[in-house]
Design a protein around this motif. Structure first.
Motif, short mmCIF file in Angstrom:
data_model
loop_
_atom_site.label_atom_id
_atom_site.label_comp_id
_atom_site.label_asym_id
_atom_site.label_seq_id
_atom_site.Cartn_x
_atom_site.Cartn_y
_atom_site.Cartn_z
N TRP A 130 -14.08 -10.48 -110.29
CA TRP A 130 -14.35 -10.53 -108.85
C TRP A 130 -14.57 -9.13 -108.29
O TRP A 130 -15.29 -8.96 -107.31
CB TRP A 130 -13.21 -11.22 -108.11
CG TRP A 130 -11.89 -10.56 -108.28
CD1 TRP A 130 -10.95 -10.85 -109.22
CD2 TRP A 130 -11.34 -9.49 -107.49
NE1 TRP A 130 -9.86 -10.02 -109.08
CE2 TRP A 130 -10.08 -9.18 -108.02
CE3 TRP A 130 -11.81 -8.77 -106.40
CZ2 TRP A 130 -9.27 -8.18 -107.50
CZ3 TRP A 130 -11.00 -7.77 -105.88
CH2 TRP A 130 -9.74 -7.50 -106.43
N ARG A 131 -14.00 -8.11 -108.92
CA ARG A 131 -14.10 -6.74 -108.40
C ARG A 131 -15.53 -6.23 -108.34
O ARG A 131 -15.87 -5.49 -107.43
CB ARG A 131 -13.27 -5.79 -109.26
CG ARG A 131 -11.79 -5.97 -109.06
CD ARG A 131 -11.05 -5.04 -110.00
NE ARG A 131 -9.64 -5.21 -109.85
CZ ARG A 131 -8.82 -4.21 -109.51
NH1 ARG A 131 -9.26 -3.01 -109.32
NH2 ARG A 131 -7.54 -4.45 -109.37
N GLY A 188 -17.53 -7.56 -105.21
CA GLY A 188 -17.01 -7.30 -103.87
C GLY A 188 -17.95 -6.49 -103.00
O GLY A 188 -18.70 -5.63 -103.48
N CYS A 218 -14.45 -6.86 -95.08
CA CYS A 218 -13.81 -7.83 -95.98
C CYS A 218 -14.08 -9.28 -95.55
O CYS A 218 -14.19 -10.16 -96.40
CB CYS A 218 -12.31 -7.61 -96.04
SG CYS A 218 -11.82 -6.18 -97.00
N GLN A 223 -13.17 -12.51 -101.10
CA GLN A 223 -12.01 -12.19 -100.26
C GLN A 223 -10.73 -12.85 -100.76
O GLN A 223 -9.68 -12.23 -100.83
CB GLN A 223 -12.30 -12.60 -98.83
CG GLN A 223 -11.15 -12.44 -97.88
CD GLN A 223 -11.47 -13.02 -96.50
OE1 GLN A 223 -12.62 -13.28 -96.18
NE2 GLN A 223 -10.46 -13.20 -95.70
N CYS A 252 -9.47 -11.31 -104.06
CA CYS A 252 -8.99 -9.97 -103.78
C CYS A 252 -7.57 -10.01 -103.19
O CYS A 252 -6.68 -9.27 -103.62
CB CYS A 252 -9.95 -9.28 -102.81
SG CYS A 252 -9.49 -7.62 -102.30
N TRP A 289 -5.04 -11.08 -105.81
CA TRP A 289 -4.69 -9.97 -106.71
C TRP A 289 -3.69 -9.05 -106.04
O TRP A 289 -2.68 -8.66 -106.65
CB TRP A 289 -5.94 -9.19 -107.11
CG TRP A 289 -5.62 -8.02 -107.97
CD1 TRP A 289 -5.46 -8.01 -109.33
CD2 TRP A 289 -5.34 -6.68 -107.53
NE1 TRP A 289 -5.12 -6.75 -109.75
CE2 TRP A 289 -5.04 -5.92 -108.66
CE3 TRP A 289 -5.32 -6.07 -106.29
CZ2 TRP A 289 -4.73 -4.56 -108.60
CZ3 TRP A 289 -5.01 -4.72 -106.22
CH2 TRP A 289 -4.72 -3.98 -107.36
N TRP A 305 -6.82 -5.20 -98.27
CA TRP A 305 -7.19 -6.06 -99.40
C TRP A 305 -7.38 -7.46 -98.86
O TRP A 305 -6.51 -7.98 -98.16
CB TRP A 305 -6.10 -6.08 -100.48
CG TRP A 305 -5.91 -4.78 -101.17
CD1 TRP A 305 -5.02 -3.79 -100.84
CD2 TRP A 305 -6.61 -4.31 -102.32
NE1 TRP A 305 -5.13 -2.75 -101.70
CE2 TRP A 305 -6.10 -3.03 -102.64
CE3 TRP A 305 -7.62 -4.84 -103.12
CZ2 TRP A 305 -6.56 -2.29 -103.71
CZ3 TRP A 305 -8.08 -4.10 -104.19
CH2 TRP A 305 -7.56 -2.84 -104.47
N GLY A 306 -8.50 -8.09 -99.19
CA GLY A 306 -8.72 -9.47 -98.77
C GLY A 306 -8.67 -9.67 -97.27
O GLY A 306 -8.16 -10.68 -96.80
#
Length: 148
Positions: free
Chosen positions: A34-35, A38, A63, A69, A72, A75, A86-87
């Motif tokens: 997923w990274r 993004g 984001c 999203q 992320c 994680w 994050w997210g």
């Protein structure tokens, strides 16, 4: 620097209903693929780690347009990351979500189901490390064991 406080019960209750957290539960992935998908890949990383006195609005807005999203955020909650955005969540929002994520061995939005990766135990509370005490060994006073 100010120490982060524990989320209050009403904040955790609101986090359990947060659509971002529910999306993270659905989109949780075991790999890091997923990274590379993004929206943050084309942006300066400092955007996502603003100083405490600066708003995180630009990072959160970016984001919210991202396809990964949920993965992320999942994680960040799995690893307990408490810095940066994050997210589409700020560290303060994630602290409440983290309590909901780890509490009672169940994932929010999935009542009665524990995380299969951890079996019945799920996540244990994080406790501070303590020195191991050796009751059977007595401390050696200085020079007591040295030959004379």
């Amino acid at each position: 620097m100010t120490r982060a406080r524990m989320p209050r019960p009403h904040e955790v209750a609101a986090a359990r209903r947060d659509p971002r957290l529910l999306r993270a539960v659905k989109e949780q992935q075991g790999d890091g693929a997923w990274r590379i998908r993004g929206a943050c890949q084309a942006v300066d990383p400092e955007t996502f780690f603003p100083a405490p006195t600066e708003p995180a609005d630009a990072a959160v807005a970016l984001c919210r347009t991202c396809d990964v999203q949920g993965a992320c955020l999942a994680w960040a909650l799995d690893v307990g990351d408490c810095h940066g955005v994050w997210g589409a969540t700020t560290p303060r929002e994630r602290r409440a979500m983290l309590v909901a994520w780890r509490s009672e061995g169940q994932r929010p939005g999935l009542p009665g189901q524990s995380d299969p990766r951890f079996g019945a135990v799920a996540c244990l509370p994080i406790l501070p490390l303590q020195r191991a005490s050796r009751c059977s060994e007595k401390p050696d006073p200085v020079g007591a064991g040295a030959p004379q």
